[in-house]
Design a protein around this motif. Structure first.
Motif, mmCIF file in Angstrom:
data_model
loop_
_atom_site.group_PDB
_atom_site.id
_atom_site.type_symbol
_atom_site.label_atom_id
_atom_site.label_comp_id
_atom_site.label_asym_id
_atom_site.label_seq_id
_atom_site.Cartn_x
_atom_site.Cartn_y
_atom_site.Cartn_z
ATOM 1 N N ASN A 168 13.283 30.153 6.478
ATOM 2 C CA ASN A 168 13.344 29.260 7.631
ATOM 3 C C ASN A 168 12.009 28.609 7.981
ATOM 4 O O ASN A 168 11.958 27.448 8.347
ATOM 5 C CB ASN A 168 13.857 30.019 8.865
ATOM 6 N N ASN A 185 8.971 34.952 14.363
ATOM 7 C CA ASN A 185 9.867 34.025 15.052
ATOM 8 C C ASN A 185 11.142 34.803 15.394
ATOM 9 O O ASN A 185 12.001 35.020 14.550
ATOM 10 C CB ASN A 185 10.188 32.814 14.165
ATOM 11 N N SER A 189 13.705 34.062 16.969
ATOM 12 C CA SER A 189 15.030 33.433 16.841
ATOM 13 C C SER A 189 15.481 33.419 15.381
ATOM 14 O O SER A 189 16.672 33.311 15.097
ATOM 15 C CB SER A 189 15.085 32.045 17.493
ATOM 16 N N VAL A 190 14.555 33.550 14.444
ATOM 17 C CA VAL A 190 14.923 33.663 13.033
ATOM 18 C C VAL A 190 15.277 35.114 12.706
ATOM 19 O O VAL A 190 16.283 35.399 12.072
ATOM 20 C CB VAL A 190 13.783 33.167 12.113
HETATM 21 C C1 LIG Z 1 11.627 29.479 15.188
HETATM 22 O O1 LIG Z 1 12.742 29.170 14.435
HETATM 23 C C2 LIG Z 1 13.588 28.203 15.003
HETATM 24 C C3 LIG Z 1 14.840 28.126 14.131
HETATM 25 O O2 LIG Z 1 14.525 27.874 12.789
HETATM 26 C C4 LIG Z 1 12.834 26.882 15.116
HETATM 27 O O3 LIG Z 1 13.654 25.918 15.718
HETATM 28 C C5 LIG Z 1 11.580 27.096 15.938
HETATM 29 O O4 LIG Z 1 10.808 25.926 15.940
HETATM 30 C C6 LIG Z 1 10.757 28.237 15.376
HETATM 31 N N1 LIG Z 1 9.674 28.539 16.294
HETATM 32 C C7 LIG Z 1 8.406 28.547 15.902
HETATM 33 C C8 LIG Z 1 7.419 28.897 16.961
HETATM 34 O O5 LIG Z 1 8.065 28.317 14.766
#
Ligand SMILES: *[C@@H]1O[C@H](CO)[C@@H](O)[C@H](O)[C@H]1NC(C)=O
Ligand SMILES: *[C@@H]1O[C@H](CO)[C@@H](O)[C@H](O)[C@H]1NC(C)=O
Length: 321
Positions: free
Chosen positions: A135, A197, A199-200
């Motif tokens: 990701n 991250n 959310s990942v």
């Molecule tokens: C974390 O991952 C999400 C989903 O891929 C992305 O939208 C977001 O920008 C990322 N956050 C950072 C701080 O890289």
């Protein structure tokens, strides 16, 4: 004659033993410590006690084991084989981190192309590394090499552990649970670069039982009591004062043999339960299971199977009491 006198005692001993709530988990990591803390400080159901044994979800096959603590990855891998297993609560959600060596030319996740990345196969750590690099760096598994190794929880770290391997250049980065990553950051000093991250990927370290245990009224009552004891524990862990006035860091540090300053610096990446057992969790498990299914070349679990796996009723019952 004496021996005859002892015989009536034997059934009583068995009954007492059968009373004790048995919990299987690895007792080396931070994640398990609410289980110990709840057992030692808050759990008391009709003078019952809770005891921890070394292990995890696979131990639920042993019918003397009532509960288990493990990451969602082990939960899913074991549920595939044992559809009677249930995830009944979240103990802690942990934002895993990956530390890399700037001296190896790494300043972004994409720079890990062609590099050696330490992680532990078939665990939440590997799932984390794969997801983060895909990701955040656009990398597929063929783009880098994973290297298996050992975690270190306290300095000095042995030569075969990730922090030492990162410092001596055997690996260029690694991702695993704490406190190993923190020790890797300390070992590299100014050359450390850290990626995460939530959310990942975040670890969802959870509490598990079986359908049969939960259907047994006596056992269920104890489990509900234990979940209440955990709820009290989360409150203590969340409110741990920075100066350790209530001794939470010291107690947890002693349980897992981790130094308090190191523990304190990773504490904020640990969100102590109860989290949410609702749709968002099932969604999260579904995404992870699709990845695991692909690796294992099997059919992913169906939505209905995942919904059965997550049983919200125990927590709801505990909170009503
Ligand atoms: C974390 O991952 C999400 C989903 O891929 C992305 O939208 C977001 O920008 C990322 N956050 C950072 C701080 O890289
Ligand atoms: C669970 O913990 C919260 C505080 O975090 C508390 O307000 C609540 O009363 C607890 N519930 C039970 C049933 O102990």
């Amino acid at each position: 004659m004496r021996i005859l006198h002892l015989i009536p005692l034997i059934p009583t001993l068995f009954r007492l033993q059968a009373h004790c709530l048995k919990i299987a988990c690895s007792q080396m990591w931070i994640e398990h410590t609410p289980l110990s803390y709840a057992a030692n400080n808050f759990y008391n159901s009709d003078s019952d006690t809770a005891s921890l044994i070394s292990g995890g979800v696979p131990n639920l096959q042993d019918t003397t084991v009532d509960l288990a603590g493990n990451a969602e990855t082990q939960g899913l891998l074991n549920y595939v084989q044992n559809k009677n297993y249930r995830l009944i609560g979240i103990i802690v959600e942990v934002t895993y981190r990956l530390v890399a060596n700037k001296a190896a030319g790494i300043t972004s996740l994409a720079d890990l192309r062609g590099k050696r990345v330490g992680t532990i196969p078939r665990t939440s750590a590997e799932v984390f590394v794969r997801q983060l690099l895909a990701n955040g760096g656009g990398l597929s598994p063929e783009d880098y090499t994973t290297v298996s190794g050992w975690v270190c929880m306290r300095e000095p770290c042995g030569a075969d552990t990730f922090p030492a391997q990162l410092a001596d250049g055997t690996i260029d980065a690694f991702g695993v649970w704490e406190t190993a990553v923190e020790l890797g950051i300390r070992a590299l000093g100014d050359d450390a670069v850290v990626f995460k991250n939530s959310s990942v990927y975040r670890e969802v370290y959870s509490l598990y039982s079986t359908e049969e245990k939960l259907a047994d009224a006596g056992t269920r009552k104890k489990i509900v009591e234990f979940v209440r004891a955990l709820n009290q524990t989360y409150d203590v862990f969340r409110g741990a004062p920075d100066d350790d006035a209530d001794g939470v860091y010291t107690t947890v540090g002693e349980l897992i043999r981790v130094d308090v300053p190191v523990l304190k610096s990773v504490w904020a990446d640990h969100v102590w339960g109860p989290g949410s057992l609702e749709k968002d969790l099932v969604d999260y498990l579904e995404v992870e299971d699709q990845y695991l299914a692909e690796v294992d070349r099997r059919e992913p679990l169906s939505r209905a199977e995942l919904e059965r796996f997550v049983d919200t009723s125990v927590y709801e019952e505990a909170m009503q009491g």
